[in-house]
Design a protein around this motif. Structure first.
Motif, PDB file in Angstrom:
ATOM      1  N   ILE A 160      38.003  20.599  14.265  1.00 37.67           N
ATOM      2  CA  ILE A 160      38.971  19.639  14.788  1.00 37.67           C
ATOM      3  C   ILE A 160      40.317  20.324  14.949  1.00 37.67           C
ATOM      4  CG2 ILE A 160      40.188  17.474  14.343  1.00 37.67           C
ATOM      5  CD1 ILE A 160      37.788  16.548  12.756  1.00 37.67           C
ATOM      6  N   PRO A 161      40.888  20.336  16.131  1.00 36.98           N
ATOM      7  CA  PRO A 161      42.169  21.021  16.347  1.00 36.98           C
ATOM      8  C   PRO A 161      43.319  20.260  15.703  1.00 36.98           C
ATOM      9  CG  PRO A 161      41.524  19.838  18.322  1.00 36.98           C
ATOM     10  CD  PRO A 161      40.380  19.705  17.367  1.00 36.98           C
ATOM     11  N   SER A 162      44.391  20.980  15.412  1.00 35.22           N
ATOM     12  CA  SER A 162      45.587  20.349  14.851  1.00 35.22           C
ATOM     13  C   SER A 162      46.385  19.657  15.956  1.00 35.22           C
ATOM     14  CB  SER A 162      46.467  21.406  14.180  1.00 35.22           C
ATOM     15  OG  SER A 162      46.992  22.297  15.155  1.00 35.22           O
ATOM     16  N   ILE A 163      47.265  18.740  15.501  1.00 29.35           N
ATOM     17  CA  ILE A 163      48.118  18.034  16.469  1.00 29.35           C
ATOM     18  C   ILE A 163      49.007  19.036  17.208  1.00 29.35           C
ATOM     19  CG2 ILE A 163      50.051  16.430  16.686  1.00 29.35           C
ATOM     20  CD1 ILE A 163      48.845  14.737  14.525  1.00 29.35           C
ATOM     21  N   GLU A 164      49.533  20.027  16.487  1.00 30.48           N
ATOM     22  CA  GLU A 164      50.395  21.024  17.113  1.00 30.48           C
ATOM     23  C   GLU A 164      49.639  21.812  18.167  1.00 30.48           C
ATOM     24  OE1 GLU A 164      51.905  23.854  14.376  1.00 30.48           O
ATOM     25  OE2 GLU A 164      53.343  24.724  15.789  1.00 30.48           O
ATOM     26  N   VAL A 169      46.062  11.810  21.013  1.00 30.82           N
ATOM     27  CA  VAL A 169      46.316  12.997  20.193  1.00 30.82           C
ATOM     28  C   VAL A 169      46.367  12.669  18.701  1.00 30.82           C
ATOM     29  CG1 VAL A 169      47.981  14.837  19.718  1.00 30.82           C
ATOM     30  CG2 VAL A 169      47.518  14.152  22.079  1.00 30.82           C
ATOM     31  N   ALA A 170      46.982  11.552  18.342  1.00 25.58           N
ATOM     32  CA  ALA A 170      47.250  11.271  16.928  1.00 25.58           C
ATOM     33  C   ALA A 170      45.971  11.065  16.113  1.00 25.58           C
ATOM     34  CB  ALA A 170      48.159  10.044  16.817  1.00 25.58           C
ATOM     35  N   ASP A 171      44.977  10.429  16.672  1.00 21.25           N
ATOM     36  CA  ASP A 171      43.753  10.087  15.943  1.00 21.25           C
ATOM     37  C   ASP A 171      42.806  11.289  15.911  1.00 21.25           C
ATOM     38  OD1 ASP A 171      41.462   9.000  14.877  1.00 21.25           O
ATOM     39  OD2 ASP A 171      41.617   7.122  16.007  1.00 21.25           O
ATOM     40  N   GLU A 172      42.376  11.671  14.706  1.00 23.96           N
ATOM     41  CA  GLU A 172      41.461  12.813  14.600  1.00 23.96           C
ATOM     42  C   GLU A 172      40.160  12.572  15.342  1.00 23.96           C
ATOM     43  OE1 GLU A 172      40.678  14.020  10.654  1.00 23.96           O
ATOM     44  OE2 GLU A 172      42.633  14.974  10.352  1.00 23.96           O
ATOM     45  N   ASP A 173      39.736  11.311  15.394  1.00 20.82           N
ATOM     46  CA  ASP A 173      38.466  11.009  16.057  1.00 20.82           C
ATOM     47  C   ASP A 173      38.534  11.226  17.566  1.00 20.82           C
ATOM     48  OD1 ASP A 173      37.326  10.328  13.644  1.00 20.82           O
ATOM     49  OD2 ASP A 173      37.795   8.182  13.834  1.00 20.82           O
ATOM     50  N   THR A 174      39.736  11.181  18.121  1.00 20.00           N
ATOM     51  CA  THR A 174      39.881  11.343  19.582  1.00 20.00           C
ATOM     52  C   THR A 174      40.668  12.589  19.956  1.00 20.00           C
ATOM     53  OG1 THR A 174      41.869   9.948  19.570  1.00 20.00           O
ATOM     54  CG2 THR A 174      39.763   8.848  19.963  1.00 20.00           C
ATOM     55  N   ARG A 175      41.083  13.375  18.947  1.00 23.93           N
ATOM     56  CA  ARG A 175      41.948  14.515  19.246  1.00 23.93           C
ATOM     57  C   ARG A 175      41.243  15.564  20.087  1.00 23.93           C
ATOM     58  NH1 ARG A 175      44.343  16.649  14.096  1.00 23.93           N
ATOM     59  NH2 ARG A 175      45.177  14.529  14.091  1.00 23.93           N
ATOM     60  N   GLU A 176      39.967  15.814  19.789  1.00 26.54           N
ATOM     61  CA  GLU A 176      39.240  16.796  20.597  1.00 26.54           C
ATOM     62  C   GLU A 176      39.149  16.337  22.051  1.00 26.54           C
ATOM     63  OE1 GLU A 176      35.943  17.007  17.411  1.00 26.54           O
ATOM     64  OE2 GLU A 176      35.717  18.830  18.600  1.00 26.54           O
ATOM     65  N   ARG A 177      38.935  15.043  22.197  1.00 25.57           N
ATOM     66  CA  ARG A 177      38.884  14.498  23.560  1.00 25.57           C
ATOM     67  C   ARG A 177      40.234  14.643  24.249  1.00 25.57           C
ATOM     68  NH1 ARG A 177      38.089   8.164  25.082  1.00 25.57           N
ATOM     69  NH2 ARG A 177      38.068   8.390  27.341  1.00 25.57           N
ATOM     70  N   ALA A 178      41.317  14.386  23.476  1.00 30.69           N
ATOM     71  CA  ALA A 178      42.664  14.546  24.053  1.00 30.69           C
ATOM     72  C   ALA A 178      42.905  15.985  24.476  1.00 30.69           C
ATOM     73  CB  ALA A 178      43.717  14.108  23.034  1.00 30.69           C
TER      74      ALA A 178
END
Length: 439
Positions: free
Chosen positions: A305-309, A358-367
């Motif tokens: 899972i990528p970081s927000i940054e 971006v904020a939600d880990e569950d959707t961050r990869e999709r973002a």
């Protein structure tokens, strides 16, 4: 029996009251519609003077039809007030018909006048708009020397490939401003000659030329700022990429991971050294693409899972790519095909959607994937748009006022007047003013 008699009297009183209301409504409607016909005749006279008989035929026919049917309404009103006694039913029927005719007349006049309202308003405002457009064109013309100096200065810092999107902008802006001023003169002559529709076409052409000149000169002003922002984003992406390579070498080494890491490492080593002329836009697009390939390979080997940054850098890269594509397309809209526009629109849609995930880990990869796809589409739009512009320049044979370079003379390194003004001149032809534009 007394009960039924009272009920009948109450019903009659209610009917009489309704009849009285209807009679008053009919009288007011008749007066209002008669006044509306009078004012519409005044509007028609002005419209005929401004637009001519052909353009006002629908309103004239509608007004004649209304006047014809309103004669019936006045005849019914006369019958209501003559010396011959009438039954309540007769009065009620006539008043209802009068109201119906008046409402129909108002609807017809509303429909016919609305069609001409905007055109009449434009013609009324044309002298003021023409002078404002001429002033705006002269103001933009004062920016041309600075734009030329800016391009020359940027040539010392960035590669020809990086400057390809704005290198010809000052020359194109000058041609557009000259065309706009000439179109304003054409609009004034046509109005004085009574050809106000043609004058309006010439004025709209001048307005569009000024808008395009403003856009492409703004692109010159914004280029350096965006280039610096792109370089900063590139530095962040490079740092992320080097960290990704180091992490990838400590993880499960699949052939895909090894290949992607090697390609990214080679690209990082091949980046333009500080102080040298380079293309930060192309380098950011290239590094971002290889970084995305490495991430995809690592995820296939081990979900990560990528970081927000990290995702934020992908979003920034997409923003830079979208800006570059939009700037190029906005400044050369008449030369750009549907392919580039479609890719840019999809890139902008994906970028907006990515920002909400971006904020939600569950959707961050999709973002992250959406941001990268957005950047990829924007870069493709930029390439396709540049290809369309280059193709138009190769195919153009020049054109304009006839004479020197840029207006029909020998082709030079920049874009000729025919290239940039093709769409504008096409509109002028439809308006019947082409003969005057090239006088």
């Amino acid at each position: 029996m007394a009960f039924w008699g009272k009920r009948k009297r109450d019903e009659q009183e209610r009917q009489d009251a309704a009849d009285q209301v209807l009679a008053i409504k009919a009288q007011k409607a008749l007066v209002a519609t008669d006044e509306r016909i009078r004012t519409t005749r005044d509007e028609l006279a002005f419209a005929q003077a401004e637009l001519g008989d052909n353009a006002t035929k629908d309103l004239r026919d509608g007004l004649d039809a209304v006047a014809k049917h309103m004669r019936e309404a006045f005849e019914l009103h006369q019958l209501n007030h003559d010396d011959i006694p009438d039954t309540k039913e007769e009065l009620r029927t006539r008043n209802a018909r009068i109201v119906q005719l008046c409402e129909w007349a108002e609807d017809v006049l509303d429909e016919r006048t609305a069609v001409l309202k905007e055109r009449i308003e434009k013609i009324r405002e044309a002298p003021r708009v023409r002078e404002k457009t001429r002033e705006e064109a002269q103001r933009i013309a004062e920016r041309l020397p600075l734009a030329e100096q800016t391009v020359e200065r940027l040539k010392l810092r960035y590669s020809p490939e990086a400057l390809q999107r704005i290198g010809a902008n000052p020359a194109e802006g000058r041609q557009l401003i000259e065309f706009a001023l000439h179109s304003c003169d054409v609009a004034q002559r046509r109005r004085e000659a009574g050809r106000k529709e043609d004058a309006l076409v010439a004025l709209e052409t001048a307005i569009e030329a000024v808008r395009r000149a403003q856009s492409i000169l703004d692109a010159v002003d914004d280029f350096e700022i965006e280039a610096i922002r792109t370089q900063n984003t590139l530095a962040d992406v490079v740092a992320d990429s080097r960290a990704d390579i180091a992490e990838a070498r400590r993880e499960r080494q699949t052939p895909a991971v090894v290949q992607a890491a090697t390609q990214l490492d080679q690209a990082l080593r091949a980046l333009t050294p500080p102080g040298s002329m380079g293309d930060p836009f192309a380098e950011l697009a290239h590094i971002s693409s290889l970084n995305a390939a490495l991430d995809a390979a690592r995820q296939r080997a081990q979900r990560n899972i990528p970081s927000i940054e990290h995702v934020g850098h992908d979003v920034d890269a997409a923003d830079r790519a979208i800006y570059s594509a939009r700037s190029l397309i906005e400044g050369h809209r008449e030369l750009i095909g549907a392919d580039a526009r479609t890719r840019l629109a999809e890139a902008e849609r994906l970028r907006i959607d990515a920002g909400t995930l971006v904020a939600d880990e569950d959707t961050r990869e999709r973002a992250r994937d959406m941001a990268r796809r957005s950047g990829q589409l924007a870069n493709e739009a930029l390439q396709v748009a540049q290809r369309d512009i280059d193709q138009a320049r190769r195919n153009s044979y020049g054109g304009g006022y006839g004479g020197g370079p840029g207006w029909g003379g020998p082709r030079g390194g920049g874009m000729s007047g025919g290239d940039m003004l093709g769409g504008l001149i096409g509109g002028a032809i439809l308006g019947g003013i082409i003969g005057d534009i090239f006088d």
